[in-house]
Design an enzyme around this catalytic site. Structure first.
Site, short mmCIF file in Angstrom:
data_model
loop_
_atom_site.label_atom_id
_atom_site.label_comp_id
_atom_site.label_asym_id
_atom_site.label_seq_id
_atom_site.Cartn_x
_atom_site.Cartn_y
_atom_site.Cartn_z
N GLU A 27 0.97 -1.28 -0.03
CA GLU A 27 0.39 -0.37 0.11
C GLU A 27 0.95 1.11 0.01
O GLU A 27 0.36 2.10 -0.64
CB GLU A 27 -1.03 -0.06 0.89
N GLY A 93 -10.01 -7.55 9.68
CA GLY A 93 -11.28 -9.00 9.56
C GLY A 93 -12.43 -8.82 9.88
O GLY A 93 -12.85 -7.35 10.55
N MET A 211 -5.27 -3.95 14.08
CA MET A 211 -4.83 -3.97 15.39
C MET A 211 -3.92 -3.06 15.19
O MET A 211 -3.08 -3.04 16.45
CB MET A 211 -3.11 -5.85 15.04
N GLU A 212 -4.31 -2.04 15.14
CA GLU A 212 -4.12 -1.13 15.35
C GLU A 212 -5.23 0.88 15.16
O GLU A 212 -4.53 1.70 15.92
CB GLU A 212 -2.88 -0.18 14.16
N ASP A 235 -10.11 -10.46 5.46
CA ASP A 235 -11.30 -12.33 5.60
C ASP A 235 -11.96 -11.73 6.63
O ASP A 235 -12.61 -10.73 7.60
CB ASP A 235 -10.26 -12.47 6.60
N1 SAH Z 1 0.87 -11.12 6.65
C1 SAH Z 1 1.31 -9.93 6.41
C2 SAH Z 1 0.68 -9.69 8.56
C3 SAH Z 1 -0.41 -9.51 8.37
S1 SAH Z 1 -1.27 -8.60 9.89
C4 SAH Z 1 2.84 -10.07 7.32
O1 SAH Z 1 3.73 -10.75 7.09
O2 SAH Z 1 3.04 -8.71 6.80
C5 SAH Z 1 -2.48 -8.32 9.86
C6 SAH Z 1 -2.26 -7.24 9.38
O3 SAH Z 1 -4.02 -7.01 8.68
C7 SAH Z 1 -2.66 -6.21 10.80
O4 SAH Z 1 -1.87 -4.68 10.53
C8 SAH Z 1 -4.45 -5.92 10.82
O5 SAH Z 1 -4.52 -4.45 11.15
C9 SAH Z 1 -5.00 -6.25 10.32
N2 SAH Z 1 -5.92 -7.88 9.73
C10 SAH Z 1 -6.67 -8.24 8.98
N3 SAH Z 1 -7.20 -8.96 9.13
C11 SAH Z 1 -7.63 -9.15 10.38
C12 SAH Z 1 -8.18 -10.02 11.73
N4 SAH Z 1 -8.62 -10.81 10.89
N5 SAH Z 1 -7.35 -9.92 13.01
C13 SAH Z 1 -6.35 -8.35 13.71
N6 SAH Z 1 -5.97 -7.97 12.20
C14 SAH Z 1 -6.29 -8.26 10.79
#
Ligand code: SAH
Length: 284
Positions: A27, A93, A211-212, A235
């Site tokens: 992004e 999510g 998460m932020e 998701d």
């Molecule tokens: N695969 C990624 C990791 C993503 S962690 C990597 O390797 O960098 C997930 C990120 O997407 C976080 O920043 C969070 O804010 C968001 N996110 C998406 N789906 C989520 C879910 N089900 N639960 C918590 N955070 C989620």
């Protein structure tokens, strides 16, 4: 070395640049590709990119994953770079019953679902603030929701439109819908139906989990900054995500967030050097 807050000298934006926090490298890269003059400033182990986007002065940066990383980044944007407002774009999510993969959620409220200092404070209450939910300015929420609707309109996604390269049907996705409401944040990637149900049980109006966002909101409250959090649903926060995460971010979430950011930049009122506020540009 001049203090990075010297970015506050753009006469077109005397109150400071717009801070854009992206959750994913893909992004951020999509934004940087459109910044003709970006220059890099390193601070706190992060790379901040100062420049112009859509004719506006911006500072773009990778948030970092999780509440502490995001709060650190937001604090630096506020204090070292003097941003006038802060936008967060990323994925989340979906938890609301009708929030599907590929939809977009604009936060009108944010809460830390893993914050629990009970019995000293009610569950979810932010100690010191006396509330559990933080609310971005209503006018900005409306502006963002309008920008999302414009950027992801059926026309934009149809052949000939700016997002026609996203083949939603090939990815098994519906046309995006825009939801406005509660986004919750915690230091946990939620990927079980049980955890998703627990969140819905405690917070029946929740639309999405990430998460932020709520951490960024708390920093913005501390600095008195307007902020917006917008998330594309990647998701359903359970084990059934039917689109590959990386592929989704690359092919859907990144172009969506870029289109949303550009629509929002275009919609923002322009501040003249004398402080007068001009009307937003007419849509072209
Ligand atoms: N695969 C990624 C990791 C993503 S962690 C990597 O390797 O960098 C997930 C990120 O997407 C976080 O920043 C969070 O804010 C968001 N996110 C998406 N789906 C989520 C879910 N089900 N639960 C918590 N955070 C989620």
């Amino acid at each position: 070395m001049p203090h990075p807050a010297d970015a506050r000298t753009d006469p077109a934006n005397p109150s400071g640049p717009i801070g854009i926090m992206a959750a994913m490298p893909q992004e951020l890269q999509a934004l940087l590709d459109l910044m003709p003059d970006e220059s890099r400033v390193q601070r706190g182990g992060r790379e901040f990119w100062r420049g112009h986007l859509g004719g506006r002065e911006v500072v773009a940066v990778l948030s970092g994953i999780g509440k502490v990383a995001a709060a650190t980044t937001a604090t630096l944007l506020a204090d070292a770079f003097g941003v006038s407002q802060l936008w967060f774009t990323g994925v989340a999510g979906g938890l609301g019953a009708d929030v599907r993969v590929g939809d977009v959620v604009v936060a009108s409220a944010l809460l830390q679902h893993d914050l629990d200092a009970s019995p000293l404070f009610p569950r979810h209450e932010v100690p010191g603030l006396g509330v559990s939910r933080l609310h971005p300015p209503a006018a900005l929420v409306t502006q963002v929701a309008d920008a999302v609707a414009e950027a992801l309109s059926p026309q934009a996604l149809a052949p000939g439109g700016p997002l026609s390269h996203i083949h939603l049907d090939t990815l098994g996705l519906h046309a995006p819908r825009v939801h406005t409401g509660l986004i919750v944040s915690g230091d946990q990637f939620v990927n079980s139906a049980e955890d998703a149900d627990t969140l819905r049980h405690h917070l029946p109006d929740v639309l999405a989990v990430e998460m932020e966002g709520a951490a960024v909101a708390q920093v913005c409250v501390a600095f008195g900054l307007p902020y917006a959090v917008v998330r594309t649903v990647s998701d359903r926060a359970d084990a059934s995500a039917h689109v590959d995460f990386e592929r989704f971010v690359r092919s859907v979430a990144s172009p969506y967030s870029l289109a949303i950011a550009m629509a929002l930049l275009k919609a923002l009122p322009r501040v003249a050097p004398d402080g007068a506020v001009a009307a937003p540009q007419a849509h072209s």
